[in-house]
Design an enzyme around this catalytic site. Structure first.
Site, PDB file in Angstrom:
ATOM      1  N   HIS A 105      62.826  69.842  43.054  1.00 18.27           N
ATOM      2  CA  HIS A 105      62.389  71.268  42.507  1.00 18.27           C
ATOM      3  C   HIS A 105      61.793  71.102  41.241  1.00 18.27           C
ATOM      4  O   HIS A 105      62.343  70.224  40.415  1.00 18.27           O
ATOM      5  CB  HIS A 105      63.475  72.346  42.713  1.00 18.27           C
ATOM      6  CG  HIS A 105      63.008  73.606  42.668  1.00 18.27           C
ATOM      7  ND1 HIS A 105      62.614  74.467  41.674  1.00 18.27           N
ATOM      8  CD2 HIS A 105      62.677  74.497  43.449  1.00 18.27           C
ATOM      9  CE1 HIS A 105      62.394  75.703  41.846  1.00 18.27           C
ATOM     10  NE2 HIS A 105      62.251  75.580  43.122  1.00 18.27           N
ATOM     11  N   ASP A 161      64.127  75.100  51.068  1.00 24.53           N
ATOM     12  CA  ASP A 161      63.471  74.752  52.482  1.00 24.53           C
ATOM     13  C   ASP A 161      64.034  73.768  53.249  1.00 24.53           C
ATOM     14  O   ASP A 161      63.658  73.499  54.396  1.00 24.53           O
ATOM     15  CB  ASP A 161      61.898  74.270  52.122  1.00 24.53           C
ATOM     16  CG  ASP A 161      61.126  75.236  51.628  1.00 24.53           C
ATOM     17  OD1 ASP A 161      60.529  75.085  50.514  1.00 24.53           O
ATOM     18  OD2 ASP A 161      61.124  76.455  51.960  1.00 24.53           O
TER      19      ASP A 161
HETATM   20  C1  SDX Z   1      59.523  75.764  47.012  1.00 28.35           C
HETATM   21  O1  SDX Z   1      58.632  76.965  42.143  1.00 28.35           O
HETATM   22  C2  SDX Z   1      59.594  77.593  42.949  1.00 28.35           C
HETATM   23  O2  SDX Z   1      60.427  78.116  42.527  1.00 28.35           O
HETATM   24  C3  SDX Z   1      59.281  77.135  44.271  1.00 28.35           C
HETATM   25  C4  SDX Z   1      60.488  77.754  45.242  1.00 28.35           C
HETATM   26  C5  SDX Z   1      60.348  79.207  45.312  1.00 28.35           C
HETATM   27  O3  SDX Z   1      61.390  79.766  45.708  1.00 28.35           O
HETATM   28  O4  SDX Z   1      59.252  79.794  45.100  1.00 28.35           O
HETATM   29  O5  SDX Z   1      61.610  77.297  45.261  1.00 28.35           O
HETATM   30  C6  SDX Z   1      59.963  77.087  46.760  1.00 28.35           C
HETATM   31  O6  SDX Z   1      58.329  75.737  46.929  1.00 28.35           O
HETATM   32  C7  SDX Z   1      60.473  74.632  47.008  1.00 28.35           C
HETATM   33  C8  SDX Z   1      59.932  73.440  46.780  1.00 28.35           C
HETATM   34  C9  SDX Z   1      59.404  72.946  48.344  1.00 28.35           C
HETATM   35  N1  SDX Z   1      58.607  71.546  48.160  1.00 28.35           N
HETATM   36  C10 SDX Z   1      59.215  70.595  48.789  1.00 28.35           C
HETATM   37  O7  SDX Z   1      60.243  70.419  49.527  1.00 28.35           O
HETATM   38  C11 SDX Z   1      58.223  69.275  48.866  1.00 28.35           C
HETATM   39  C12 SDX Z   1      58.909  67.908  48.367  1.00 28.35           C
HETATM   40  N2  SDX Z   1      59.280  68.108  46.956  1.00 28.35           N
HETATM   41  C13 SDX Z   1      58.280  67.726  46.095  1.00 28.35           C
HETATM   42  O8  SDX Z   1      57.049  67.329  46.525  1.00 28.35           O
HETATM   43  C14 SDX Z   1      58.549  68.120  44.786  1.00 28.35           C
HETATM   44  O9  SDX Z   1      59.929  67.932  44.427  1.00 28.35           O
HETATM   45  C15 SDX Z   1      58.136  69.527  44.050  1.00 28.35           C
HETATM   46  C16 SDX Z   1      56.747  69.866  44.402  1.00 28.35           C
HETATM   47  C17 SDX Z   1      59.226  70.568  44.644  1.00 28.35           C
HETATM   48  C18 SDX Z   1      58.247  69.593  42.618  1.00 28.35           C
HETATM   49  O10 SDX Z   1      57.457  68.764  42.036  1.00 28.35           O
HETATM   50  P1  SDX Z   1      57.464  68.390  40.639  1.00 28.35           P
HETATM   51  O11 SDX Z   1      58.512  69.062  39.738  1.00 28.35           O
HETATM   52  O12 SDX Z   1      55.978  68.336  39.925  1.00 28.35           O
HETATM   53  O13 SDX Z   1      57.990  66.758  40.533  1.00 28.35           O
HETATM   54  P2  SDX Z   1      56.952  65.629  40.487  1.00 28.35           P
HETATM   55  O14 SDX Z   1      56.420  65.840  41.746  1.00 28.35           O
HETATM   56  O15 SDX Z   1      56.617  65.067  39.429  1.00 28.35           O
HETATM   57  O16 SDX Z   1      58.299  64.578  41.226  1.00 28.35           O
HETATM   58  C19 SDX Z   1      59.125  63.666  40.034  1.00 28.35           C
HETATM   59  C20 SDX Z   1      59.336  62.465  40.581  1.00 28.35           C
HETATM   60  C21 SDX Z   1      58.217  61.682  41.159  1.00 28.35           C
HETATM   61  O17 SDX Z   1      58.486  60.418  41.139  1.00 28.35           O
HETATM   62  P3  SDX Z   1      58.196  59.505  39.758  1.00 28.35           P
HETATM   63  O18 SDX Z   1      56.605  59.864  39.804  1.00 28.35           O
HETATM   64  O19 SDX Z   1      58.871  59.692  38.799  1.00 28.35           O
HETATM   65  O20 SDX Z   1      58.330  58.113  40.246  1.00 28.35           O
HETATM   66  O21 SDX Z   1      60.196  62.904  41.740  1.00 28.35           O
HETATM   67  C22 SDX Z   1      59.518  62.329  42.921  1.00 28.35           C
HETATM   68  C23 SDX Z   1      57.992  62.149  42.654  1.00 28.35           C
HETATM   69  O22 SDX Z   1      57.593  61.001  43.460  1.00 28.35           O
HETATM   70  N3  SDX Z   1      59.664  63.131  44.074  1.00 28.35           N
HETATM   71  C24 SDX Z   1      60.156  63.003  45.337  1.00 28.35           C
HETATM   72  C25 SDX Z   1      60.306  64.027  45.839  1.00 28.35           C
HETATM   73  N4  SDX Z   1      60.147  65.295  44.923  1.00 28.35           N
HETATM   74  C26 SDX Z   1      59.682  64.611  43.754  1.00 28.35           C
HETATM   75  N5  SDX Z   1      60.256  61.772  45.848  1.00 28.35           N
HETATM   76  C27 SDX Z   1      60.460  61.941  47.262  1.00 28.35           C
HETATM   77  N6  SDX Z   1      60.763  63.092  48.165  1.00 28.35           N
HETATM   78  C28 SDX Z   1      60.715  64.333  47.180  1.00 28.35           C
HETATM   79  N7  SDX Z   1      61.061  65.216  47.866  1.00 28.35           N
END
Ligand code: SDX
Length: 429
Positions: A305, A362
């Site tokens: 998140h 989720d």
């Molecule tokens: C919602 O904003 C809100 O409040 C949203 C929400 C709401 O109520 O409105 O809470 C609802 O959208 C919840 C999130 C649902 N999405 C997911 O579950 C999809 C999986 N999660 C990710 O795609 C990610 O964690 C996000 C999109 C939720 C957050 O992305 P960020 O903050 O931009 O973080 P990032 O993508 O830059 O990740 C940081 C690191 C990366 O690795 P490095 O580049 O440091 O090596 O963490 C890794 C990412 O690759 N990473 C994950 C991961 N989430 C982040 N790796 C594996 N699995 C994951 N789920």
């Protein structure tokens, strides 16, 4: 008022530091470009406050979520969804007469204009219901031209009531269209979530009584999804509303932003992920390794998140509800075991711990939706149904914001320079 000092290119400039009621601090950069000729660069706005808001507070470090100052745990246990919607939109819990009047208004507007039904027949049966719902919500602006003025209190109230009242009908009709069954009209004797379940699952040929456990569970899920400060879809609703677009158009844009798999679309992706692990023989360890690998596009959906760097408090409540609801409904599923195992492994793995990736809202919600027999492509529609009052509250707060201005971010241009027009004959083949 505290100040921040910026030294740049032999200049010095001071900027006010704002403090929120929960102690958050922000540098007020409203005069940054004017004072030092610079803009701030913050792709994804991870470090940028787009507004001051009194609606929802999140402490991502401590896993705290409050709607209008009330902890989500209390609302989840004691409130109803429509009470929570009132709280988010009008800033206070409704008094008895206010709640009665609000419920009466919602009940009086659950029907869709008969001409709206024709929109559904234009969609293919396999159209994703998020496409249908965003189209029908935008179309409401054509049926209520008298409710489009964002600055007209009467118009705005009318649009708010119609959106809250009609969204369950719009959503249920999109499902009925997808399975070729006749639309079931709202029954105004039923409460909000019972009415939705009946419109989803009743048929004209037999009686249908919504299960009270299912109705209360759905009400809980809608409360947990009702708002979440400046998330992607809410920021979209604010940006569209900042051009003075009407509420129907702004909410339709929010539905489309929520659809993305990184946002509200994740609940559908989580269930697909759990089902693929189950079908593939259930090796949870192997999937976690894939989710960690840079060479694999797989992500542990429902994990991570932008704000929560701790367990999402909503996920905690939903995880607990999973056990209670599956038990009460007598539903047996391996998917919950797989999800719990995924969480167990991930929360012992340095890849997730070092990146502070925890279950979000989720991760477990789809397991409950499936237990309620909600089809998987309707999961994000239910997220939108929950988020609707939050979107409305933020849109309304924006319209009344003394700092109101049209949203228009700047950029850093990194494209070609010094180019000139070349007649076609001089362009290289
Ligand atoms: C919602 O904003 C809100 O409040 C949203 C929400 C709401 O109520 O409105 O809470 C609802 O959208 C919840 C999130 C649902 N999405 C997911 O579950 C999809 C999986 N999660 C990710 O795609 C990610 O964690 C996000 C999109 C939720 C957050 O992305 P960020 O903050 O931009 O973080 P990032 O993508 O830059 O990740 C940081 C690191 C990366 O690795 P490095 O580049 O440091 O090596 O963490 C890794 C990412 O690759 N990473 C994950 C991961 N989430 C982040 N790796 C594996 N699995 C994951 N789920």
């Amino acid at each position: 008022m505290q100040k921040a000092l910026l030294k740049w290119n032999g200049q010095e400039a001071e900027f006010p530091v704002l403090e929120g009621t929960e102690g958050e601090m922000a540098i007020d950069f409203t005069k940054l470009r004017q004072q030092v000729g610079l803009v701030s660069f913050d792709p994804g706005y991870g470090n940028t406050a787009s507004c001051k808001s009194a609606i929802t507070f999140i402490d991502g470090e401590k896993g705290i979520l409050k709607y209008r100052g009330i902890p989500i745990e209390e609302l989840a246990e004691k409130a109803t969804f429509l009470e929570t919607a009132y709280l988010l939109i009008w800033g206070k819990l409704p008094e008895p007469a206010e709640l009665k009047g609000f419920l009466r208004q919602i009940t009086a507007h659950t029907l869709l204009h008969e001409d709206v039904k024709r929109f559904y027949t234009g969609f293919p049966k396999d159209a994703h219901p998020m496409a249908v719902c965003s189209a029908v919500v935008a179309a409401l602006s054509a049926f209520y031209p008298e409710l489009l003025d964002p600055r007209g209190a009467e118009a705005e109230h009318g649009a708010i009531i119609r959106l809250l009242a009609k969204f369950p009908t719009i959503a249920a009709f999109s499902y009925k269209h997808s399975i070729g069954q006749p639309f079931i009209y709202p029954d105004n004797k039923l409460d909000y979530t019972s009415n939705f379940l009946r419109m989803m699952f009743a048929t004209p040929c037999e009686d249908y009584r919504p299960d009270p456990v299912a109705a209360r569970t759905l009400d809980l899920l809608l409360i947990l999804h009702a708002d979440h400060e400046q998330n992607c879809s809410t920021s979209t609703v604010r940006l569209v509303g900042s051009s003075l677009s009407n509420l129907f158009a702004s909410i339709s844009a929010g539905i489309n932003a929520l659809w993305g798999p990184l946002h509200g679309g994740a609940n559908q992706k989580v269930l697909e992920m759990l089902e693929s692990i189950e079908k593939g023989g259930g090796s949870v360890e192997a999937f976690v390794e894939k989710a960690k690998s840079k060479n694999d596009t797989a992500r542990l959906m429902g994990f991570g998140h932008r704000v929560y760097k701790n367990y999402d408090p909503r996920a905690k409540i939903i995880r607990k509800a999973c056990y209670e609801v599956l038990n009460k409904l007598g539903v047996r599923t391996k998917l919950l075991e797989i999800a719990v195992k995924l969480e167990e492994i991930a929360l012992k793995d340095d890849y997730f711990l070092s990146r502070r990736l925890y279950p979000n809202v989720d991760f477990y919600s789809g397991i409950i939706y499936q237990a309620l027999e909600i089809p998987i492509n309707m999961f994000t529609v239910l997220f939108a149904m929950g988020r609707l009052p939050g979107w409305i509250a933020h849109w309304d707060e924006l319209q009344k914001d003394p700092d109101f201005k049209i949203g228009r971010p700047r950029q850093i241009f990194v494209g070609p320079t010094g180019k000139h027009y070349l007649p076609i004959g001089q362009r290289k083949q």
